[in-house]
Design an enzyme around this catalytic site. Structure first.
Site, short mmCIF file in Angstrom:
data_model
loop_
_atom_site.label_atom_id
_atom_site.label_comp_id
_atom_site.label_asym_id
_atom_site.label_seq_id
_atom_site.Cartn_x
_atom_site.Cartn_y
_atom_site.Cartn_z
N CYS A 91 0.95 -1.16 -0.06
CA CYS A 91 0.08 0.07 -0.02
C CYS A 91 0.82 1.25 0.03
O CYS A 91 1.63 1.49 0.91
CB CYS A 91 -0.92 0.16 1.15
SG CYS A 91 -1.98 1.40 1.41
N CYS A 241 -3.10 6.86 -4.91
CA CYS A 241 -2.76 5.46 -5.05
C CYS A 241 -1.46 5.26 -5.29
O CYS A 241 -1.04 5.02 -6.75
CB CYS A 241 -3.81 4.64 -5.76
SG CYS A 241 -3.88 2.75 -5.38
O1 PYC Z 1 -1.86 3.76 -2.14
O2 PYC Z 1 -1.37 1.84 -2.85
C1 PYC Z 1 -2.06 2.64 -2.35
C2 PYC Z 1 -3.52 2.38 -2.09
C3 PYC Z 1 -3.99 0.96 -2.18
C4 PYC Z 1 -5.25 1.10 -1.62
C5 PYC Z 1 -5.55 2.29 -1.21
N1 PYC Z 1 -4.45 2.76 -1.17
#
Ligand code: PYC
Length: 316
Positions: A91, A241
Protein backbone atom coordinates in the site's frame (compact mmCIF):
# COMPACT_ATOMS: atom_id res chain seq x y z
CA UNK A 1 -14.19 -8.56 35.49
CA UNK A 2 -14.91 -6.84 32.13
CA UNK A 3 -12.95 -8.13 29.13
CA UNK A 4 -11.42 -5.01 27.62
CA UNK A 5 -8.61 -4.82 25.14
CA UNK A 6 -6.61 -1.73 24.19
CA UNK A 7 -5.00 -1.23 20.78
CA UNK A 8 -2.57 1.66 20.37
CA UNK A 9 -2.89 3.44 17.01
CA UNK A 10 -1.62 6.51 15.21
CA UNK A 11 -3.77 7.94 12.39
CA UNK A 12 -2.57 9.91 9.41
CA UNK A 13 -3.65 10.77 5.91
CA UNK A 14 -1.67 10.76 2.70
CA UNK A 15 -3.15 13.02 0.04
CA UNK A 16 -6.51 12.68 1.83
CA UNK A 17 -6.44 8.86 2.12
CA UNK A 18 -6.47 7.72 5.77
CA UNK A 19 -4.08 5.22 7.39
CA UNK A 20 -4.30 3.79 10.91
CA UNK A 21 -1.07 2.19 12.11
CA UNK A 22 -1.39 -0.37 14.91
CA UNK A 23 1.62 -0.03 17.19
CA UNK A 24 0.70 -2.10 20.24
CA UNK A 25 -2.07 -4.41 21.39
CA UNK A 26 -2.53 -5.99 17.96
CA UNK A 27 -2.37 -9.73 17.27
CA UNK A 28 0.90 -11.56 17.88
CA UNK A 29 1.62 -13.12 14.48
CA UNK A 30 4.98 -14.65 15.41
CA UNK A 31 7.97 -14.52 13.07
CA UNK A 32 8.68 -15.33 9.44
CA UNK A 33 7.92 -13.55 6.18
CA UNK A 34 5.14 -10.95 6.12
CA UNK A 35 3.17 -13.10 3.64
CA UNK A 36 3.10 -15.94 6.22
CA UNK A 37 2.16 -13.57 9.02
CA UNK A 38 -0.63 -12.12 6.85
CA UNK A 39 -2.15 -15.60 6.51
CA UNK A 40 -2.03 -16.02 10.32
CA UNK A 41 -3.74 -12.63 10.64
CA UNK A 42 -6.43 -13.66 8.15
CA UNK A 43 -7.12 -17.10 9.62
CA UNK A 44 -6.82 -16.43 13.36
CA UNK A 45 -7.33 -12.70 14.03
CA UNK A 46 -9.58 -11.34 11.28
CA UNK A 47 -12.00 -9.89 13.84
CA UNK A 48 -9.20 -7.55 15.00
CA UNK A 49 -8.83 -6.29 11.41
CA UNK A 50 -12.53 -5.46 11.35
CA UNK A 51 -12.47 -3.90 14.82
CA UNK A 52 -9.66 -1.52 13.82
CA UNK A 53 -10.92 -0.24 10.46
CA UNK A 54 -14.66 -0.78 10.24
CA UNK A 55 -17.39 1.41 11.68
CA UNK A 56 -18.07 2.44 14.40
CA UNK A 57 -14.33 3.12 15.01
CA UNK A 58 -13.30 3.50 11.39
CA UNK A 59 -14.81 3.86 7.93
CA UNK A 60 -14.82 2.11 4.55
CA UNK A 61 -12.02 4.39 3.37
CA UNK A 62 -9.66 3.62 6.25
CA UNK A 63 -6.61 1.44 5.59
CA UNK A 64 -5.03 -0.19 8.63
CA UNK A 65 -1.41 -1.24 8.95
CA UNK A 66 -0.12 -3.67 11.57
CA UNK A 67 3.44 -2.62 12.32
CA UNK A 68 5.54 -5.74 12.99
CA UNK A 69 9.09 -6.47 14.01
CA UNK A 70 11.34 -7.47 11.15
CA UNK A 71 13.93 -10.24 11.22
CA UNK A 72 16.04 -8.33 8.68
CA UNK A 73 18.63 -6.00 10.23
CA UNK A 74 18.31 -3.70 7.20
CA UNK A 75 14.61 -3.12 7.90
CA UNK A 76 13.02 -0.75 10.39
CA UNK A 77 10.07 -3.15 10.54
CA UNK A 78 7.38 -4.88 8.56
CA UNK A 79 3.79 -3.97 7.85
CA UNK A 80 0.60 -5.79 6.90
CA UNK A 81 -2.05 -3.55 5.37
CA UNK A 82 -5.77 -4.24 5.62
CA UNK A 83 -9.09 -2.60 4.80
CA UNK A 84 -12.84 -2.90 5.35
CA UNK A 85 -13.08 -6.32 3.67
CA UNK A 86 -9.65 -7.95 3.86
CA UNK A 87 -5.94 -7.53 3.23
CA UNK A 88 -3.83 -5.58 0.76
CA UNK A 89 -0.51 -6.54 -0.82
CA UNK A 90 1.55 -3.37 -0.70
CA UNK A 91 0.00 0.00 0.00
CA UNK A 92 1.76 3.12 -1.23
CA UNK A 93 -0.18 5.79 0.64
CA UNK A 94 -0.11 3.56 3.74
CA UNK A 95 3.67 3.15 3.62
CA UNK A 96 4.07 6.93 3.34
CA UNK A 97 1.71 7.18 6.34
CA UNK A 98 3.75 4.60 8.27
CA UNK A 99 6.97 6.55 7.68
CA UNK A 100 5.31 9.82 8.79
CA UNK A 101 4.03 7.97 11.88
CA UNK A 102 7.47 6.62 12.80
CA UNK A 103 8.94 10.11 12.33
CA UNK A 104 6.18 11.62 14.52
CA UNK A 105 7.00 9.07 17.24
CA UNK A 106 10.70 9.98 17.02
CA UNK A 107 11.64 6.45 15.95
CA UNK A 108 13.26 7.60 12.69
CA UNK A 109 14.84 10.75 11.26
CA UNK A 110 15.59 11.71 7.64
CA UNK A 111 17.16 8.75 5.85
CA UNK A 112 16.36 5.56 3.97
CA UNK A 113 14.74 2.53 5.60
CA UNK A 114 13.83 -0.99 4.50
CA UNK A 115 10.29 -2.14 5.22
CA UNK A 116 9.03 -5.70 4.77
CA UNK A 117 5.61 -6.17 3.19
CA UNK A 118 3.76 -9.33 2.09
CA UNK A 119 4.76 -9.01 -1.60
CA UNK A 120 8.37 -8.12 -0.80
CA UNK A 121 10.76 -5.65 0.72
CA UNK A 122 10.33 -1.98 -0.17
CA UNK A 123 12.39 0.99 0.91
CA UNK A 124 11.29 4.41 2.06
CA UNK A 125 13.27 7.64 2.14
CA UNK A 126 12.17 10.28 4.63
CA UNK A 127 13.29 13.65 3.27
CA UNK A 128 14.34 16.55 5.54
CA UNK A 129 11.16 18.42 4.55
CA UNK A 130 8.91 15.51 5.59
CA UNK A 131 8.14 14.17 2.11
CA UNK A 132 8.52 10.43 1.68
CA UNK A 133 9.72 8.50 -1.35
CA UNK A 134 8.95 4.81 -1.47
CA UNK A 135 10.70 2.38 -3.76
CA UNK A 136 8.01 -0.15 -4.48
CA UNK A 137 8.17 -3.84 -5.35
CA UNK A 138 8.87 -4.58 -9.04
CA UNK A 139 5.81 -3.68 -11.08
CA UNK A 140 4.72 -4.79 -14.54
CA UNK A 141 1.95 -4.95 -17.09
CA UNK A 142 0.59 -8.46 -17.41
CA UNK A 143 -1.77 -7.85 -20.35
CA UNK A 144 -2.56 -4.87 -22.58
CA UNK A 145 -5.89 -4.10 -24.21
CA UNK A 146 -8.08 -6.64 -22.41
CA UNK A 147 -11.76 -6.24 -23.29
CA UNK A 148 -14.59 -7.21 -20.96
CA UNK A 149 -18.35 -6.82 -21.41
CA UNK A 150 -19.78 -5.13 -18.34
CA UNK A 151 -23.55 -5.09 -17.67
CA UNK A 152 -24.97 -1.65 -18.47
CA UNK A 153 -21.65 -0.40 -19.84
CA UNK A 154 -20.96 -2.57 -22.87
CA UNK A 155 -17.38 -3.36 -23.84
CA UNK A 156 -14.64 -1.83 -21.69
CA UNK A 157 -10.96 -2.20 -22.56
CA UNK A 158 -8.08 -1.87 -20.14
CA UNK A 159 -4.65 -3.10 -19.09
CA UNK A 160 -4.00 -5.62 -16.31
CA UNK A 161 -0.99 -4.55 -14.25
CA UNK A 162 0.71 -5.28 -10.93
CA UNK A 163 1.94 -2.48 -8.67
CA UNK A 164 1.90 -4.40 -5.38
CA UNK A 165 -1.86 -5.03 -5.89
CA UNK A 166 -3.71 -6.04 -9.07
CA UNK A 167 -5.19 -3.25 -11.19
CA UNK A 168 -7.37 -2.91 -14.28
CA UNK A 169 -6.41 0.41 -15.86
CA UNK A 170 -8.94 2.03 -18.18
CA UNK A 171 -8.03 5.01 -20.34
CA UNK A 172 -10.85 4.89 -22.92
CA UNK A 173 -14.21 5.64 -21.27
CA UNK A 174 -16.94 8.30 -21.27
CA UNK A 175 -16.58 9.28 -17.60
CA UNK A 176 -15.57 12.76 -16.48
CA UNK A 177 -13.29 12.45 -13.45
CA UNK A 178 -14.88 15.01 -11.16
CA UNK A 179 -15.30 14.99 -7.37
CA UNK A 180 -19.04 15.69 -7.70
CA UNK A 181 -19.40 12.44 -9.73
CA UNK A 182 -18.16 10.01 -7.08
CA UNK A 183 -21.36 7.95 -7.14
CA UNK A 184 -21.33 7.51 -10.92
CA UNK A 185 -17.59 6.73 -10.93
CA UNK A 186 -18.05 4.17 -8.16
CA UNK A 187 -20.93 2.53 -10.02
CA UNK A 188 -18.98 2.48 -13.31
CA UNK A 189 -15.86 0.92 -11.80
CA UNK A 190 -17.78 -1.53 -9.61
CA UNK A 191 -19.50 -2.89 -12.72
CA UNK A 192 -16.10 -3.39 -14.34
CA UNK A 193 -14.80 -5.13 -11.23
CA UNK A 194 -17.77 -7.53 -11.20
CA UNK A 195 -17.46 -8.17 -14.95
CA UNK A 196 -13.77 -9.08 -14.58
CA UNK A 197 -14.68 -11.53 -11.84
CA UNK A 198 -17.63 -13.00 -13.79
CA UNK A 199 -15.44 -13.49 -16.87
CA UNK A 200 -12.51 -15.04 -15.02
CA UNK A 201 -10.13 -12.21 -15.92
CA UNK A 202 -7.46 -12.23 -13.23
CA UNK A 203 -3.96 -11.21 -12.36
CA UNK A 204 -1.08 -13.72 -12.39
CA UNK A 205 -1.78 -17.04 -10.68
CA UNK A 206 -5.54 -16.45 -10.81
CA UNK A 207 -5.34 -13.58 -8.30
CA UNK A 208 -8.39 -11.35 -8.27
CA UNK A 209 -8.07 -7.92 -9.87
CA UNK A 210 -9.49 -5.96 -6.96
CA UNK A 211 -8.56 -2.39 -7.89
CA UNK A 212 -10.07 -0.55 -10.88
CA UNK A 213 -8.39 2.63 -12.10
CA UNK A 214 -9.82 5.19 -14.53
CA UNK A 215 -7.65 7.86 -16.12
CA UNK A 216 -8.45 11.30 -17.46
CA UNK A 217 -6.93 14.70 -18.09
CA UNK A 218 -5.42 16.51 -15.06
CA UNK A 219 -7.00 19.55 -13.42
CA UNK A 220 -4.14 20.46 -11.06
CA UNK A 221 -1.46 22.57 -12.78
CA UNK A 222 1.70 20.53 -13.37
CA UNK A 223 0.01 17.14 -13.12
CA UNK A 224 0.30 14.70 -16.03
CA UNK A 225 -2.94 12.83 -15.47
CA UNK A 226 -5.79 12.33 -13.03
CA UNK A 227 -7.19 9.05 -11.73
CA UNK A 228 -10.12 7.55 -9.92
CA UNK A 229 -9.27 4.35 -8.07
CA UNK A 230 -11.88 1.95 -6.75
CA UNK A 231 -10.50 -0.04 -3.82
CA UNK A 232 -11.47 -3.67 -3.05
CA UNK A 233 -14.17 -2.81 -0.50
CA UNK A 234 -15.91 -0.26 -2.81
CA UNK A 235 -14.33 2.82 -1.23
CA UNK A 236 -12.48 5.16 -3.59
CA UNK A 237 -8.88 6.14 -2.96
CA UNK A 238 -8.60 9.77 -1.93
CA UNK A 239 -4.89 9.69 -2.77
CA UNK A 240 -3.54 8.96 -6.27
CA UNK A 241 -2.90 5.41 -4.95
CA UNK A 242 0.75 4.43 -4.62
CA UNK A 243 0.33 0.94 -6.00
CA UNK A 244 -2.07 2.22 -8.68
CA UNK A 245 0.44 4.87 -9.73
CA UNK A 246 3.10 2.13 -9.80
CA UNK A 247 0.90 0.05 -12.13
CA UNK A 248 0.38 3.12 -14.32
CA UNK A 249 4.14 3.80 -14.46
CA UNK A 250 4.76 0.17 -15.48
CA UNK A 251 2.25 0.57 -18.34
CA UNK A 252 3.72 3.90 -19.47
CA UNK A 253 7.18 2.31 -19.45
CA UNK A 254 5.93 -0.72 -21.40
CA UNK A 255 4.41 1.65 -24.00
CA UNK A 256 7.71 3.55 -24.35
CA UNK A 257 6.05 6.69 -22.93
CA UNK A 258 8.23 7.01 -19.81
CA UNK A 259 12.00 6.90 -19.58
CA UNK A 260 13.79 5.75 -16.39
CA UNK A 261 14.05 8.76 -14.07
CA UNK A 262 11.41 10.79 -15.92
CA UNK A 263 8.84 12.27 -13.50
CA UNK A 264 5.12 11.47 -13.85
CA UNK A 265 2.77 13.54 -11.65
CA UNK A 266 -0.40 11.62 -10.83
CA UNK A 267 -3.37 13.62 -9.55
CA UNK A 268 -6.12 11.95 -7.49
CA UNK A 269 -9.86 12.51 -7.66
CA UNK A 270 -9.55 14.92 -4.67
CA UNK A 271 -6.68 16.84 -6.30
CA UNK A 272 -3.73 15.47 -4.30
CA UNK A 273 -0.62 14.59 -6.31
CA UNK A 274 2.07 11.88 -6.14
CA UNK A 275 5.31 12.18 -8.09
CA UNK A 276 6.41 8.94 -9.69
CA UNK A 277 9.30 7.61 -11.72
CA UNK A 278 10.86 4.24 -12.48
CA UNK A 279 14.31 2.71 -12.32
CA UNK A 280 15.15 -0.49 -14.17
CA UNK A 281 17.42 -3.04 -12.53
CA UNK A 282 18.05 -6.62 -13.63
CA UNK A 283 15.20 -6.26 -16.15
CA UNK A 284 12.72 -5.33 -13.39
CA UNK A 285 10.82 -2.04 -13.15
CA UNK A 286 10.98 -0.41 -9.71
CA UNK A 287 8.52 2.47 -9.27
CA UNK A 288 9.42 5.30 -6.92
CA UNK A 289 6.52 7.30 -5.50
CA UNK A 290 6.85 10.55 -3.56
CA UNK A 291 4.14 12.06 -1.38
CA UNK A 292 3.45 13.54 2.04
CA UNK A 293 1.46 12.29 5.00
CA UNK A 294 0.22 14.13 8.06
CA UNK A 295 -0.43 12.58 11.46
CA UNK A 296 -3.90 13.58 12.65
CA UNK A 297 -4.67 11.32 15.58
CA UNK A 298 -3.22 9.13 18.30
CA UNK A 299 -5.44 6.92 20.42
CA UNK A 300 -6.11 3.74 22.31
CA UNK A 301 -8.94 1.83 20.65
CA UNK A 302 -10.99 0.08 23.33
CA UNK A 303 -12.48 -3.32 22.54
CA UNK A 304 -15.18 -4.04 25.11
CA UNK A 305 -16.64 -7.55 24.79
CA UNK A 306 -20.03 -6.25 26.00
CA UNK A 307 -20.25 -3.97 22.94
CA UNK A 308 -22.36 -5.68 20.23
CA UNK A 309 -20.27 -3.85 17.61
CA UNK A 310 -16.95 -4.42 19.36
CA UNK A 311 -15.57 -6.08 16.21
CA UNK A 312 -17.07 -3.59 13.77
CA UNK A 313 -20.01 -3.48 11.43
CA UNK A 314 -19.15 -5.55 8.39
CA UNK A 315 -20.59 -7.90 5.81
CA UNK A 316 -20.14 -6.43 2.31
O1 PYC B 1 -1.78 3.78 -2.05
O2 PYC B 1 -1.32 1.77 -2.78
C1 PYC B 1 -2.08 2.59 -2.27
C2 PYC B 1 -3.44 2.17 -1.90
C3 PYC B 1 -4.02 0.95 -2.13
C4 PYC B 1 -5.31 1.02 -1.60
C5 PYC B 1 -5.49 2.26 -1.07
N1 PYC B 1 -4.33 2.95 -1.27
Amino acid sequence: MRAMKRIRVVDSHTGGEPTRIVLAGGPDLGGGPMATRLERFRTSFDSIRSAVVNEPRGSDALVGGLFCESEHPACVGGVIFFNNIGYLGMCGHGTIGLVATLAYLGRITAGTYGIETPPGRVSARLHEDGRVTIRNVPSYRLAAGVTVKAPGLGRVTGDVAWGGNWFFLVHEHDQELRFDRLEQLTDFTWRIRQALRANGITGAGGKEIDHIELFGPPTTPGADGKNFVLCPGKAYDRSPCGTGTSAKLACLFADGKLRPGQIWRQESIVGSVFEGSVTVEGGEIYPEITGSAFVNGEADLILDERDPFCYGIHGL
